[in-house]
Design a protein around this motif. Structure first.
Motif, PDB file in Angstrom:
ATOM      1  N   GLY A 198       0.823  -1.199   0.000  1.00 59.43           N
ATOM      2  CA  GLY A 198       0.000   0.000   0.000  1.00 59.43           C
ATOM      3  C   GLY A 198       0.860   1.254   0.000  1.00 59.43           C
TER       4      GLY A 198
ATOM      5  N   ARG B 199       1.023   7.990  -3.598  1.00 63.62           N
ATOM      6  CA  ARG B 199      -0.407   8.245  -3.813  1.00 63.62           C
ATOM      7  C   ARG B 199      -0.718   8.214  -5.292  1.00 63.62           C
TER       8      ARG B 199
ATOM      9  N   TRP C  75      -3.727   9.783  -8.228  1.00 58.98           N
ATOM     10  CA  TRP C  75      -4.795  10.746  -8.450  1.00 58.98           C
ATOM     11  C   TRP C  75      -5.019  10.916  -9.945  1.00 58.98           C
TER      12      TRP C  75
ATOM     13  N   TRP D 153       0.418  -0.860 -14.735  1.00 63.80           N
ATOM     14  CA  TRP D 153      -0.968  -0.688 -14.292  1.00 63.80           C
ATOM     15  C   TRP D 153      -1.822  -1.850 -14.769  1.00 63.80           C
TER      16      TRP D 153
ATOM     17  N   ALA E 102     -11.532   4.270  -8.995  1.00 65.01           N
ATOM     18  CA  ALA E 102     -11.501   4.703  -7.599  1.00 65.01           C
ATOM     19  C   ALA E 102     -10.361   4.026  -6.854  1.00 65.01           C
ATOM     20  N   GLN E 103      -9.921   2.893  -7.369  1.00 69.09           N
ATOM     21  CA  GLN E 103      -8.818   2.117  -6.796  1.00 69.09           C
ATOM     22  C   GLN E 103      -8.019   1.589  -7.973  1.00 69.09           C
ATOM     23  N   ALA E 104      -6.706   1.552  -7.857  1.00 70.65           N
ATOM     24  CA  ALA E 104      -5.874   1.051  -8.952  1.00 70.65           C
ATOM     25  C   ALA E 104      -4.810   0.112  -8.405  1.00 70.65           C
ATOM     26  N   ALA E 105      -4.501  -0.915  -9.185  1.00 70.36           N
ATOM     27  CA  ALA E 105      -3.474  -1.887  -8.813  1.00 70.36           C
ATOM     28  C   ALA E 105      -2.370  -1.862  -9.860  1.00 70.36           C
TER      29      ALA E 105
ATOM     30  N   GLU F  12      -1.457  -1.498  -4.428  1.00 67.71           N
ATOM     31  CA  GLU F  12      -2.851  -1.073  -4.537  1.00 67.71           C
ATOM     32  C   GLU F  12      -2.987   0.293  -3.876  1.00 67.71           C
ATOM     33  N   LEU F  13      -3.525   1.238  -4.651  1.00 64.58           N
ATOM     34  CA  LEU F  13      -3.644   2.611  -4.166  1.00 64.58           C
ATOM     35  C   LEU F  13      -5.050   3.144  -4.398  1.00 64.58           C
ATOM     36  N   PRO F  14      -5.609   3.870  -3.418  1.00 66.70           N
ATOM     37  CA  PRO F  14      -6.849   4.594  -3.705  1.00 66.70           C
ATOM     38  C   PRO F  14      -6.521   5.743  -4.652  1.00 66.70           C
ATOM     39  N   VAL F  15      -7.450   6.082  -5.523  1.00 64.17           N
ATOM     40  CA  VAL F  15      -7.218   7.129  -6.520  1.00 64.17           C
ATOM     41  C   VAL F  15      -8.074   8.340  -6.169  1.00 64.17           C
TER      42      VAL F  15
END
Length: 197
Positions: free
Chosen positions: A45, A61, A63, A104, A151-154, A184-187
């Protein structure tokens, strides 16, 4: 004599068939054994320190934005997915060999391709990273106009192995890419570029 030759041909064909079946069975058993005994893929993370051989990676992060990002133009109607990370070159020479470091895992129907990489400090594209000096970089992927921002990306993290002598050229280098885990990151949406620690 012709009967003997025909008999030998039949025996040879039978042995070849049995050998082929044995080879196919051993491949199937080996694959099944590998799947059963495979360790789960590590998942990282934000802020995780990841050693990839050539690079020390700390993802920060992710975005999205529809505007210019770090001097990378974004076409009208297109969205950029940006991942910021700290990279440290662990080799003895300056390098730009980080394009395949993060891949990605884009949603079905979206062609991800390789990202553009920009130095955050001076917005320089594809900066040479010096040995042992951490640098904040941004990996930038362009989403097609019809693609929804996730909304989430791996991202698959790829590592390479150093060889002092390459088999083909006899020169040193980093070879044999292999996945070492997944980030895995929140976008965050629409250009949320507040500073990350």
């Amino acid at each position: 004599m012709r009967v003997l030759h025909s008999f030998k041909a039949r025996v040879a064909a039978l042995l070849a068939g049995v050998g082929s079946l044995a080879a196919a069975a051993s491949v199937a058993l080996y694959a099944a054994y590998g799947k059963v005994n495979r360790a789960p893929e590590p998942v990282f993370g934000p802020g995780a320190a990841i050693q990839t051989g050539q690079w020390h990676l700390v993802p920060r992060r992710a975005w999205t934005t529809g505007a210019k990002v770090y001097d990378v133009p974004v076409k009208a109607g297109t969205t950029a997915l940006v991942v910021e990370a700290d990279l440290t070159n662990r080799s003895a020479e300056s390098s730009v060999d980080y394009l395949g470091l993060l891949r990605w895992n884009a949603p079905a129907g979206v062609s991800a391709g390789k990202p553009m990489v920009v130095g955050v400090r001076d917005a320089q594209q594809m900066p040479y990273l010096q040995p042992g000096l951490p640098e904040r970089v941004a990996f930038v992927w362009m989403l097609p106009p019809a693609a929804a921002a996730p909304a989430q990306a791996a991202f698959a993290v790829q590592s390479k192995t150093y060889k002092p002598v390459d088999n083909l050229y006899g020169a040193p280098g980093w070879f044999n890419p292999a996945n070492v885990g997944r980030v895995e990151l929140p976008v965050a949406r629409d250009g949320a570029r507040e500073s990350a620690s």
